[in-house]
Each structure stands twice: as C-alpha cells, then as structure tokens.
Write an enzyme that holds these catalytic residues in place. Structure first.
Site, PDB file in Angstrom:
ATOM      1  N   THR A  42      18.153  11.849  24.734  1.00 59.75           N
ATOM      2  CA  THR A  42      19.237  11.393  23.845  1.00 59.75           C
ATOM      3  C   THR A  42      19.813  10.061  24.317  1.00 59.75           C
ATOM      4  O   THR A  42      20.662   9.482  23.635  1.00 59.75           O
ATOM      5  CB  THR A  42      20.393  12.418  23.751  1.00 59.75           C
ATOM      6  OG1 THR A  42      20.938  12.625  25.070  1.00 59.75           O
ATOM      7  CG2 THR A  42      19.920  13.737  23.184  1.00 59.75           C
ATOM      8  N   ASP A  63      12.392  13.889  33.931  1.00 57.02           N
ATOM      9  CA  ASP A  63      13.110  15.066  33.460  1.00 57.02           C
ATOM     10  C   ASP A  63      13.680  15.790  34.698  1.00 57.02           C
ATOM     11  O   ASP A  63      12.912  16.293  35.523  1.00 57.02           O
ATOM     12  CB  ASP A  63      12.112  15.966  32.711  1.00 57.02           C
ATOM     13  CG  ASP A  63      12.749  17.253  32.217  1.00 57.02           C
ATOM     14  OD1 ASP A  63      13.905  17.550  32.581  1.00 57.02           O
ATOM     15  OD2 ASP A  63      12.063  17.979  31.463  1.00 57.02           O
ATOM     16  N   TYR A 152      24.556  25.489  24.822  1.00 53.91           N
ATOM     17  CA  TYR A 152      25.316  24.469  25.553  1.00 53.91           C
ATOM     18  C   TYR A 152      26.419  25.113  26.392  1.00 53.91           C
ATOM     19  O   TYR A 152      26.537  24.873  27.592  1.00 53.91           O
ATOM     20  CB  TYR A 152      25.911  23.497  24.541  1.00 53.91           C
ATOM     21  CG  TYR A 152      26.653  22.313  25.135  1.00 53.91           C
ATOM     22  CD1 TYR A 152      25.980  21.340  25.880  1.00 53.91           C
ATOM     23  CD2 TYR A 152      28.020  22.151  24.917  1.00 53.91           C
ATOM     24  CE1 TYR A 152      26.656  20.244  26.398  1.00 53.91           C
ATOM     25  CE2 TYR A 152      28.702  21.058  25.431  1.00 53.91           C
ATOM     26  CZ  TYR A 152      28.019  20.095  26.163  1.00 53.91           C
ATOM     27  OH  TYR A 152      28.694  19.011  26.664  1.00 53.91           O
TER      28      TYR A 152
HETATM   29  P1  NAD Z   1      24.475  11.479  26.042  1.00 55.82           P
HETATM   30  O1  NAD Z   1      23.567  12.276  25.185  1.00 55.82           O
HETATM   31  O2  NAD Z   1      24.788  10.092  25.629  1.00 55.82           O
HETATM   32  O3  NAD Z   1      23.928  11.422  27.532  1.00 55.82           O
HETATM   33  C1  NAD Z   1      23.189  12.462  28.127  1.00 55.82           C
HETATM   34  C2  NAD Z   1      22.019  11.831  28.878  1.00 55.82           C
HETATM   35  O4  NAD Z   1      21.296  12.856  29.565  1.00 55.82           O
HETATM   36  C3  NAD Z   1      21.040  11.127  27.957  1.00 55.82           C
HETATM   37  O5  NAD Z   1      20.763   9.821  28.444  1.00 55.82           O
HETATM   38  C4  NAD Z   1      19.801  12.016  28.017  1.00 55.82           C
HETATM   39  O6  NAD Z   1      18.607  11.303  27.762  1.00 55.82           O
HETATM   40  C5  NAD Z   1      19.904  12.587  29.402  1.00 55.82           C
HETATM   41  N1  NAD Z   1      19.180  13.836  29.611  1.00 55.82           N
HETATM   42  C6  NAD Z   1      19.279  14.977  28.892  1.00 55.82           C
HETATM   43  N2  NAD Z   1      18.452  15.913  29.382  1.00 55.82           N
HETATM   44  C7  NAD Z   1      17.817  15.350  30.445  1.00 55.82           C
HETATM   45  C8  NAD Z   1      16.843  15.818  31.375  1.00 55.82           C
HETATM   46  N3  NAD Z   1      16.343  17.062  31.310  1.00 55.82           N
HETATM   47  N4  NAD Z   1      16.420  14.979  32.355  1.00 55.82           N
HETATM   48  C9  NAD Z   1      16.911  13.714  32.434  1.00 55.82           C
HETATM   49  N5  NAD Z   1      17.835  13.218  31.584  1.00 55.82           N
HETATM   50  C10 NAD Z   1      18.277  14.028  30.595  1.00 55.82           C
HETATM   51  O7  NAD Z   1      25.814  12.330  26.200  1.00 55.82           O
HETATM   52  P2  NAD Z   1      27.190  11.970  26.920  1.00 55.82           P
HETATM   53  O8  NAD Z   1      28.265  12.093  25.932  1.00 55.82           O
HETATM   54  O9  NAD Z   1      27.055  10.729  27.712  1.00 55.82           O
HETATM   55  O10 NAD Z   1      27.331  13.226  27.917  1.00 55.82           O
HETATM   56  C11 NAD Z   1      27.016  13.113  29.288  1.00 55.82           C
HETATM   57  C12 NAD Z   1      27.401  14.400  30.002  1.00 55.82           C
HETATM   58  O11 NAD Z   1      28.803  14.618  29.877  1.00 55.82           O
HETATM   59  C13 NAD Z   1      26.713  15.644  29.464  1.00 55.82           C
HETATM   60  O12 NAD Z   1      26.409  16.499  30.552  1.00 55.82           O
HETATM   61  C14 NAD Z   1      27.768  16.278  28.593  1.00 55.82           C
HETATM   62  O13 NAD Z   1      27.610  17.677  28.518  1.00 55.82           O
HETATM   63  C15 NAD Z   1      29.041  15.902  29.335  1.00 55.82           C
HETATM   64  N6  NAD Z   1      30.189  15.872  28.419  1.00 55.82           N
HETATM   65  C16 NAD Z   1      30.376  14.826  27.566  1.00 55.82           C
HETATM   66  C17 NAD Z   1      31.452  14.840  26.712  1.00 55.82           C
HETATM   67  C18 NAD Z   1      31.724  13.710  25.755  1.00 55.82           C
HETATM   68  O14 NAD Z   1      32.661  13.805  24.964  1.00 55.82           O
HETATM   69  N7  NAD Z   1      30.992  12.612  25.781  1.00 55.82           N
HETATM   70  C19 NAD Z   1      32.340  15.928  26.695  1.00 55.82           C
HETATM   71  C20 NAD Z   1      32.089  16.988  27.561  1.00 55.82           C
HETATM   72  C21 NAD Z   1      31.024  16.937  28.441  1.00 55.82           C
END
Ligand code: NAD
Ligand code: UDP
Length: 339
Positions: A42, A63, A152
């Site tokens: 993503t 990954d 999730y």
């Molecule tokens: P995002 O989707 O922009 O970033 C997530 C990243 O993780 C992406 O770059 C994706 O490619 C990478 N990723 C996913 N699975 C992977 C794997 N198996 N191996 C390597 N890379 C992998 O989302 P975000 O908003 O930046 O969220 C980042 C983190 O913060 C997440 O863990 C999310 O649960 C947590 N979070 C975010 C929010 C928010 O509002 N943005 C709120 C609560 C928690």
C-alpha cells in the site's frame, strides 16, 4: 526523569507508507540513519523519492512477514508495516493478519537481537466500536473477533500482546502507541480513507460519499503531531500503551461540509451504505500522553486540512482517475500491488 535518548540507526517497517515516510523524514532530520523495509503493498516509491539520494537512507523492498534481517547496529525499530485503511485491509485480509503476527514477531526479534528500542504502531481500532467515549488506555474495547474489521483489529491486538510478552519475558525495550485517525500530505488518493476521498471529490465537485447517515464521529490528528508523539514515545522508556490523537471530535457529515467549505466546492453529499462494524464514536483520551510524554497536538483541524488540501491540489492525478469509493477499490488495489 531519565534524559530523552537520541537514535543513530533506525529500521522503519512500512517506511514507504504515509506515516512511515513522515517518520523517516523526522528521523533523518534528527541525524539518524534510516533503513526503510517495505513491500509496497500500500506504500509508494513516490513517498520516498526525495530521500533516495540521501546516503543515510536505505530502502529495502521486502515483506516483513517473511523475515527481517538487517546487518550492523540498530538502536530503534519502528514497526509500522500493515495495511491501514479499511479498504486495504479488507482486500489484504490474510496479509494483514500475517504482518500483525509474524511481521510483529520478526520485528521484535530484530529489536531483541540488536538491543534496540521497539515501537509497535497500534491503533484506536483495538477499542473496536467503543461503548465509552473518550477512549482511555484502560478501556478494553468492543471488538467483533469475526467481523468485517477483525483482520485488522485482532492483528493489532495480538501485536500488542506479543509486544508486552517480549517486553516482560525477554526484556525487550518496547513501547506501544495507539494511533488515532491521522491525516496529511502523502495520504494515497486510492487509499479509501475519508480524508483523501472527501478532498479528491470536493476538488473536482464530485459527490462526496458519506457512509451511513454521517452522524458517526472521528477525531483527526495532523501527521506532524502524530509523528512527534510516536518519536516522543520512542525517546522515552515507557511500554504504554499510549494513545496519540487529537481529541477534536467531528461528525463525518460536518467533516464533509468543512472540507467542502475550505475548498469552496459545490459537491453534493451522497449517502452510501455504512460498512459493517464501522465505529460510531472515536475520540482519544490523551491524559497519559500528556503526563508521560508531555505531548499534546498543536495543529487545529482547519489548519491541518488546509495544508492537506494544498498538497492534494499540487499532486492532482489525471482527471479519469477519481477517488475510489468502497465498491471500486479492490481493483484499484490489485493494480498497485507489488514493487
Ligand atoms: P500506509 O498504508 O500508508 O502504510 C503502511 C505501509 O506498510 C505501506 O508502505 C505498506 O506497503 C507497508 N506494508 C504493509 N504490509 C507490509 C509487509 N508485510 N511488509 C513490508 N511492508 C508492508 O498506512 P499508514 O496510515 O501510514 O499506517 C502506518 C501504520 O500506522 C500501520 O501499522 C497502521 O495500522 C498504523 N495506524 C495508522 C493510522 C492512521 O490514521 N494513519 C491510525 C492508526 C494506526
Ligand atoms: N467514510 C465516509 N466516506 C468515505 C470514506 C469513509 O463516510 O468516502 C467514513 C467511514 O464510514 C468512517 C469514517 O468515515 O465512519 C472514517 O473512515 P476511514 O476509512 O477514514 O477510517 P476508520 O476510522 O473507519 O478506520
């Protein structure tokens, strides 16, 4: 009180994503080397393009559920890798459970091996559809373990339990941050979350897709505040969990109207079905973050939205690539999967 620490070499899993790329920026600005490990499921190279020539920044396409090995010293592991938007984790259900379990285990093993500080990016979703508001860290939540969001919510809850076990049984220097809805530049327009959807729609006067009657609430935190809160927890010695979010609560209908007004758009509101188990209220109690870390958010919703809208205006996509809504997203995601 112990002095805040500085880090020399950090691993950021999910560093090509929205939050991870802003965290990488902040770490590099503080003088820390950054190794970003991301499989781009993503995330995007665009989020790191400005960093790729920096010799202190390394991108590893991998990954983290399959393994996580880094040569040399590491003193901080920020574990953010996980699909984060409801559309993305619904599409990538098994991958989300894998990265929340195996991925978190691999990241904890790396931290244990290197003697590094470890931070788990957990979420307000551990409270599920909360029966009390605001949500403090002692609230145990109201999660449906077999529901539409369970891949999730339960992945993150398991990740928290695993982190606590490694901290208490193996002495890993760990912290858990429960992040509430965060927004800002670099949110992917195809992500499906409310802010990119509403801004994209309002910018081109398309109908703004309000799910359900729009009375559900969220409390939105600007990315700079969230990044500072995560790094404050990293620099402390606390396990937490600690809520990081902005308690300025707003209904989704009010949010649509606010964005429409700030843009000066004539978009109508179009009501679509409310997804199952969509939380009705979400608002952080941030007393603990204030007491333990001296943290509080500083960017108002209007200021944060204006900054985010400016970024979206400067990063317009081609006209036929409108913001996906729930039913059209799976195809959008598949097209983006992979490096
Ligand atoms: P995002 O989707 O922009 O970033 C997530 C990243 O993780 C992406 O770059 C994706 O490619 C990478 N990723 C996913 N699975 C992977 C794997 N198996 N191996 C390597 N890379 C992998 O989302 P975000 O908003 O930046 O969220 C980042 C983190 O913060 C997440 O863990 C999310 O649960 C947590 N979070 C975010 C929010 C928010 O509002 N943005 C709120 C609560 C928690
Ligand atoms: N939402 C909406 N229209 C959209 C996208 C989301 O009304 O185009 C609603 C969604 O139903 C939820 C809130 O906005 O009540 C926040 O959704 P988001 O996907 O951003 O994150 P969540 O907090 O649900 O994880």
């Amino acid at each position: 009180m112990q002095p805040k620490r500085e880090f020399q070499r950090a691993v950021v899993t999910g560093g090509a994503g929205f939050l991870g790329s802003h965290l990488s920026d902040a770490l590099l600005a503080s003088g820390c080397e950054v190794i970003c490990v991301d499989n781009l499921c993503t995330g995007s190279r665009d989020n790191m393009r400005h960093l790729l020539d920096d010799p202190r920044f390394t991108f590893v396409l991998a990954d983290v559920s399959a393994g996580l090995h880094v040569e040399g010293p590491v003193d901080l592991v920020l574990h953010l890798a996980s699909p984060a938007s409801p559309v993305a984790y619904t599409e990538l259900a098994i991958e989300t459970l894998e990265v929340g379990s195996r991925g978190t285990s691999n990241a904890l093993e790396l931290a244990a091996e290197k003697g590094a500080r470890f931070i788990l990016a957990s979420t307000s979703e551990v409270y599920g559809d909360p029966l009390e508001s605001p949500q403090s860290e002692v609230y145990r939540g109201n999660v449906n373990p077999v529901g539409e969001r369970s891949m999730y919510d339960e992945a993150k809850r398991f990740g928290e339990a695993l982190t606590v076990a490694h901290a208490t049984r193996r002495g890993v220097d760990a912290g858990i941050v429960r992040i509430f809805n965060t927004y800002g530049p670099r949110l992917r327009s195809g992500d499906g979350r409310v802010i990119p959807n509403f801004i994209r729609q309002a910018l081109v006067d398309d109908p703004m897709t309000v799910y359900g009657d729009g009375t559900q609430t969220r409390s939105l935190c600007y990315v700079d505040d969230t990044v500072r809160g995560i790094l404050d927890l990293a620099a402390s010695h606390h396990l937490g969990p600690v809520n990081i979010g902005n308690p300025e609560e707003i209904t989704i209908t009010e949010l649509a109207e606010r964005i429409r007004g700030l843009i000066g758009s004539s978009s109508p509101l179009r009501h679509l079905d409310l997804p199952a188990d969509d939380p009705k209220r979400r608002c952080p109690d941030i007393l603990r973050a204030g007491t333990l870390l001296g943290w509080k958010p500083t960017v108002s919703l209007n200021d944060g939205l204006l900054r985010t809208i400016s970024w979206f205006e400067e990063n317009q996509e081609t006209p036929d690539e409108g913001p996906p809504v729930a039913e059209s997203l799976s195809q959008g995601l598949k097209e983006r999967t992979g490096p």
